[in-house]
Design an enzyme around this catalytic site. Sequence first.
Site, PDB file in Angstrom:
ATOM      1  N   ASN A  93      -2.058  -5.249  -9.324  1.00 10.83           N
ATOM      2  CA  ASN A  93      -1.263  -6.402  -8.989  1.00 10.83           C
ATOM      3  C   ASN A  93      -1.445  -7.104  -8.231  1.00 10.83           C
ATOM      4  O   ASN A  93      -2.673  -6.921  -7.499  1.00 10.83           O
ATOM      5  CB  ASN A  93       0.310  -5.805  -8.006  1.00 10.83           C
ATOM      6  CG  ASN A  93       1.510  -4.887  -8.580  1.00 10.83           C
ATOM      7  OD1 ASN A  93       1.604  -5.075  -9.866  1.00 10.83           O
ATOM      8  ND2 ASN A  93       2.112  -3.801  -8.127  1.00 10.83           N
ATOM      9  N   HIS A 110      -6.757  -1.824  -5.616  1.00 12.44           N
ATOM     10  CA  HIS A 110      -6.540  -1.058  -5.965  1.00 12.44           C
ATOM     11  C   HIS A 110      -5.565  -0.998  -7.648  1.00 12.44           C
ATOM     12  O   HIS A 110      -4.816  -1.468  -7.978  1.00 12.44           O
ATOM     13  CB  HIS A 110      -5.545  -0.211  -5.090  1.00 12.44           C
ATOM     14  CG  HIS A 110      -4.316  -0.561  -4.899  1.00 12.44           C
ATOM     15  ND1 HIS A 110      -3.736  -1.781  -4.166  1.00 12.44           N
ATOM     16  CD2 HIS A 110      -3.032  -0.142  -5.814  1.00 12.44           C
ATOM     17  CE1 HIS A 110      -2.932  -2.345  -3.664  1.00 12.44           C
ATOM     18  NE2 HIS A 110      -2.554  -1.524  -4.557  1.00 12.44           N
TER      19      HIS A 110
HETATM   20  P1  5GP Z   1       0.353  -2.725  -4.458  1.00 16.99           P
HETATM   21  O1  5GP Z   1       2.038  -3.501  -4.445  1.00 16.99           O
HETATM   22  O2  5GP Z   1       0.188  -2.954  -3.575  1.00 16.99           O
HETATM   23  O3  5GP Z   1      -0.187  -2.965  -5.757  1.00 16.99           O
HETATM   24  O4  5GP Z   1       0.746  -1.587  -3.640  1.00 16.99           O
HETATM   25  C1  5GP Z   1       0.655  -0.896  -2.712  1.00 16.99           C
HETATM   26  C2  5GP Z   1       0.933   0.619  -3.071  1.00 16.99           C
HETATM   27  O5  5GP Z   1       0.557   1.591  -1.838  1.00 16.99           O
HETATM   28  C3  5GP Z   1       2.333   0.877  -3.008  1.00 16.99           C
HETATM   29  O6  5GP Z   1       2.694   1.494  -3.844  1.00 16.99           O
HETATM   30  C4  5GP Z   1       2.079   1.768  -1.717  1.00 16.99           C
HETATM   31  O7  5GP Z   1       3.893   2.495  -2.088  1.00 16.99           O
HETATM   32  C5  5GP Z   1       1.523   2.587  -1.356  1.00 16.99           C
HETATM   33  N1  5GP Z   1       0.508   2.937  -0.260  1.00 16.99           N
HETATM   34  C6  5GP Z   1       0.765   2.163   0.834  1.00 16.99           C
HETATM   35  N2  5GP Z   1       0.563   2.413   1.585  1.00 16.99           N
HETATM   36  C7  5GP Z   1       0.020   3.758   1.728  1.00 16.99           C
HETATM   37  C8  5GP Z   1      -0.296   4.779   1.901  1.00 16.99           C
HETATM   38  O8  5GP Z   1      -0.871   4.490   3.271  1.00 16.99           O
HETATM   39  N3  5GP Z   1      -0.567   6.085   1.914  1.00 16.99           N
HETATM   40  C9  5GP Z   1      -0.309   6.095   0.302  1.00 16.99           C
HETATM   41  N4  5GP Z   1      -0.897   6.545  -0.016  1.00 16.99           N
HETATM   42  N5  5GP Z   1      -0.006   4.727  -0.080  1.00 16.99           N
HETATM   43  C10 5GP Z   1       0.603   3.526   0.594  1.00 16.99           C
END
Ligand code: 5GP
Length: 111
Positions: free
Chosen positions: A86, A99
């Site tokens: 994303n 990521h």
């Molecule tokens: P994005 O929306 O930025 O592409 O994805 C971020 C991802 O990180 C989300 O799917 C969310 O669930 C995950 N995430 C956010 N905080 C944490 C955390 O503290 N630990 C883990 N394992 N995943 C997290």
Amino acid sequence: MGNCVFCAIRKGEIPSAKVYEDKDFMIIKDINPQAKIHLLAIPHTHVPYLDMMTEEGVNLLGKILHKISKMQDQLGISDGYRIIINQGENGGQTVNHLHIHIMGGEKLKDM
Ligand code: 5GP
Ligand code: ZN
């Protein structure tokens, strides 16, 4: 970096379910899984967005994708998987540390 959740996980300040780590990146379980298996491959270096990646960083992303493909049995996704990055607000990025989402372990819905 500052208050970055993924940097804090890397340093062990926030717990996570880590499934792999090497000198370049780690793979952890997503805390809010959107598929039966939902992993995040996270480069150690804090780069906020895909569009801020250097050429070296982009090469690392290629290495990570290759590694994921080599580890698919171990990751439980050998029947197929989906890779997502994303980027920015419209992409729905919520953690500003680049990521790669890895989703599988079941038949995924069409996008
Ligand atoms: P994005 O929306 O930025 O592409 O994805 C971020 C991802 O990180 C989300 O799917 C969310 O669930 C995950 N995430 C956010 N905080 C944490 C955390 O503290 N630990 C883990 N394992 N995943 C997290
Ligand atoms: Zn970070």
